[in-house]
Design a protein around this motif. Structure first.
Motif, short mmCIF file in Angstrom:
data_model
loop_
_atom_site.label_atom_id
_atom_site.label_comp_id
_atom_site.label_asym_id
_atom_site.label_seq_id
_atom_site.Cartn_x
_atom_site.Cartn_y
_atom_site.Cartn_z
N ASP A 1 43.37 28.53 50.07
CA ASP A 1 42.08 29.22 50.19
C ASP A 1 41.36 28.80 51.47
O ASP A 1 41.71 27.82 52.12
N ASN A 2 40.37 29.60 51.83
CA ASN A 2 39.49 29.30 52.97
C ASN A 2 40.23 29.05 54.28
O ASN A 2 39.93 28.11 55.01
N TYR A 3 41.19 29.90 54.59
CA TYR A 3 41.91 29.76 55.85
C TYR A 3 41.96 31.08 56.63
O TYR A 3 42.57 31.15 57.69
N THR A 4 41.32 32.11 56.10
CA THR A 4 41.35 33.41 56.76
C THR A 4 39.98 33.77 57.34
O THR A 4 38.95 33.20 56.96
N LYS A 5 39.99 34.73 58.24
CA LYS A 5 38.76 35.17 58.90
C LYS A 5 38.02 36.17 58.02
O LYS A 5 38.64 37.01 57.37
N SER A 6 36.71 36.07 58.02
CA SER A 6 35.89 37.03 57.27
C SER A 6 35.57 38.24 58.13
O SER A 6 35.15 39.28 57.62
N GLU A 7 35.78 38.09 59.44
CA GLU A 7 35.53 39.19 60.38
C GLU A 7 36.62 39.21 61.42
O GLU A 7 37.07 38.17 61.89
N ASN B 1 38.09 42.38 54.15
CA ASN B 1 38.33 42.07 52.74
C ASN B 1 39.77 41.59 52.65
O ASN B 1 40.70 42.39 52.58
N ILE B 2 39.96 40.29 52.65
CA ILE B 2 41.31 39.72 52.75
C ILE B 2 42.19 40.14 51.60
O ILE B 2 43.43 40.21 51.71
N GLY B 3 41.59 40.46 50.44
CA GLY B 3 42.36 40.88 49.29
C GLY B 3 43.11 42.18 49.49
O GLY B 3 44.03 42.50 48.72
N ASN B 4 42.76 42.93 50.52
CA ASN B 4 43.48 44.17 50.83
C ASN B 4 44.81 43.90 51.52
O ASN B 4 45.63 44.82 51.67
N ASN C 1 48.82 33.69 49.20
CA ASN C 1 49.96 32.81 48.96
C ASN C 1 50.59 32.48 50.30
O ASN C 1 50.90 33.38 51.08
N VAL C 2 50.75 31.19 50.57
CA VAL C 2 51.25 30.75 51.87
C VAL C 2 52.63 30.12 51.74
O VAL C 2 52.98 29.54 50.70
N GLY D 1 51.45 28.32 60.27
CA GLY D 1 52.23 28.70 59.09
C GLY D 1 52.21 30.19 58.89
O GLY D 1 51.99 30.96 59.83
N ALA D 2 52.46 30.63 57.66
CA ALA D 2 52.57 32.07 57.39
C ALA D 2 52.13 32.39 55.97
O ALA D 2 52.32 31.60 55.04
N SER D 3 51.55 33.58 55.81
CA SER D 3 51.13 34.09 54.51
C SER D 3 52.05 35.21 54.06
O SER D 3 52.74 35.82 54.88
N PHE D 4 52.02 35.51 52.77
CA PHE D 4 52.76 36.65 52.23
C PHE D 4 51.85 37.88 52.22
O PHE D 4 50.76 37.85 51.62
N CYS D 5 52.28 38.95 52.85
CA CYS D 5 51.60 40.23 52.67
C CYS D 5 51.79 40.68 51.23
O CYS D 5 52.72 40.23 50.55
N LEU D 6 50.93 41.57 50.77
CA LEU D 6 51.05 42.05 49.40
C LEU D 6 52.42 42.66 49.15
O LEU D 6 53.01 42.49 48.08
#
Length: 310
Positions: A194-200, A207-210, A215-216, A173-178
């Protein structure tokens, strides 16, 4: 020159390198890729056919209280990546220097193109890739860029943003960039996950919030509206190799989407006239069209939307 930038979607085929290096992998990938490329060609062919009938890009009345929108969506593919983009600025507005002199009936052209047609094409390509067992992962962004379709040149910040976010995700699928969220997006097209992105990523903490509000794209809703095959069954058929985390997140995404299946479908929540009221209020749009006997005539534009973005 007036410019609202571009909507961009960068998509990557999951597991491409492993699939193509297996015995017989090249022929298998080639056959599936040609089918995916054919579906992309059909998207552009529909646009060209409509244009050939004398229909210009723009907004059209689809009844007394709704509007249909039609504009070109570009798709370019190479190796394991696909880029979808659309100009957010109406061509006729690019040379307007004084908005106050625009006739009220054309004032909507001063706003960016609505994102509905663009998102629907993204949905279609993701769904088609699942049917072909070439599942895609990607991201949508907005910004200034340079595209030369004839010379196959695509460069710009939104492409970089989307390509980077694509690599941070563990799902189909795909996410929305800011940046993509700096516009009106109808609620039926996305939900928070939630909980679908890499922490590293590449040895560095992320920091995924950057990069995203997580939102997918709700492509499972589009699947349910356009396909008969059970989506869970289709996902079970996919070759995830050893990436059970991607499979689990994708199944979780489909389940989460079902929570919203009866939401955001009312006239006030889904019609272009309502969602983009500030764009179209008090703007006269007298053109009404209908596809009849192999040509467009005055009538209802709903058929135009079905033809262009199905």
């Amino acid at each position: 020159m007036n410019n609202h930038g571009y909507n961009v979607c960068f998509l990557d085929i999951l597991g491409f390198s492993k699939k193509i290096t297996k015995d017989g992998g090249l022929e298998m990938i080639k056959d599936k890729y040609l089918k995916l490329a054919e579906s992309i060609r059909l998207i552009n062919d529909r646009y060209n056919e409509v244009i050939s009938k004398g229909i210009l890009e723009g907004s059209y009345c689809a009844g007394s209280d709704d509007i249909g929108v039609f504009y070109k969506i570009n798709v370019l593919y190479g190796s394991d990546s696909i880029i979808i983009w659309s100009d957010r600025t109406w061509e006729r507005f690019k040379t307007v220097e004084d908005i106050s002199k625009i006739h009220p009936a054309s004032l909507w052209e001063s706003f960016p193109k609505v994102c509905d047609p663009f998102i629907q094409i993204c949905n279609e390509i993701i769904c088609k890739s699942i049917e072909l067992d070439l599942p895609l992962r990607g991201a949508l962004s907005v910004g200034d860029a340079y595209f030369d379709f004839d010379k196959y040149i695509v460069i710009g910040k939104p492409i970089v943003e989307a390509a980077y976010l694509e690599g941070l995700q563990n799902l189909v699928g795909a996410s929305f960039c800011l940046s993509f969220e700096n516009q009106i997006i109808p609620k039926k097209f996305y939900f928070k996950f939630d909980n679908y992105t890499k922490s590293e990523f590449k040895g560095k903490e992320v920091n995924i919030g950057n990069y995203t509000n997580q939102n997918v794209l709700d492509w499972p809703r589009y699947w349910r509206e356009t396909r008969k095959e059970d989506l869970y069954t289709a996902i079970e058929k996919l070759d995830f190799d050893s990436r059970e985390d991607i499979k689990e997140n994708t199944l979780r995404l489909v389940k989460e989407s079902e929570i919203y299946k009866d939401k955001f479908i009312s006239k006030s929540e889904s019609s272009i006239m309502s969602v983009y009221q500030k764009y179209y209020s008090n703007c006269g749009l007298p053109i009404r069209l209908i596809w009849k006997q192999d040509r467009w005539t005055f009538g209802d534009v709903n058929e135009l939307n079905k033809f262009c973005a199905r």
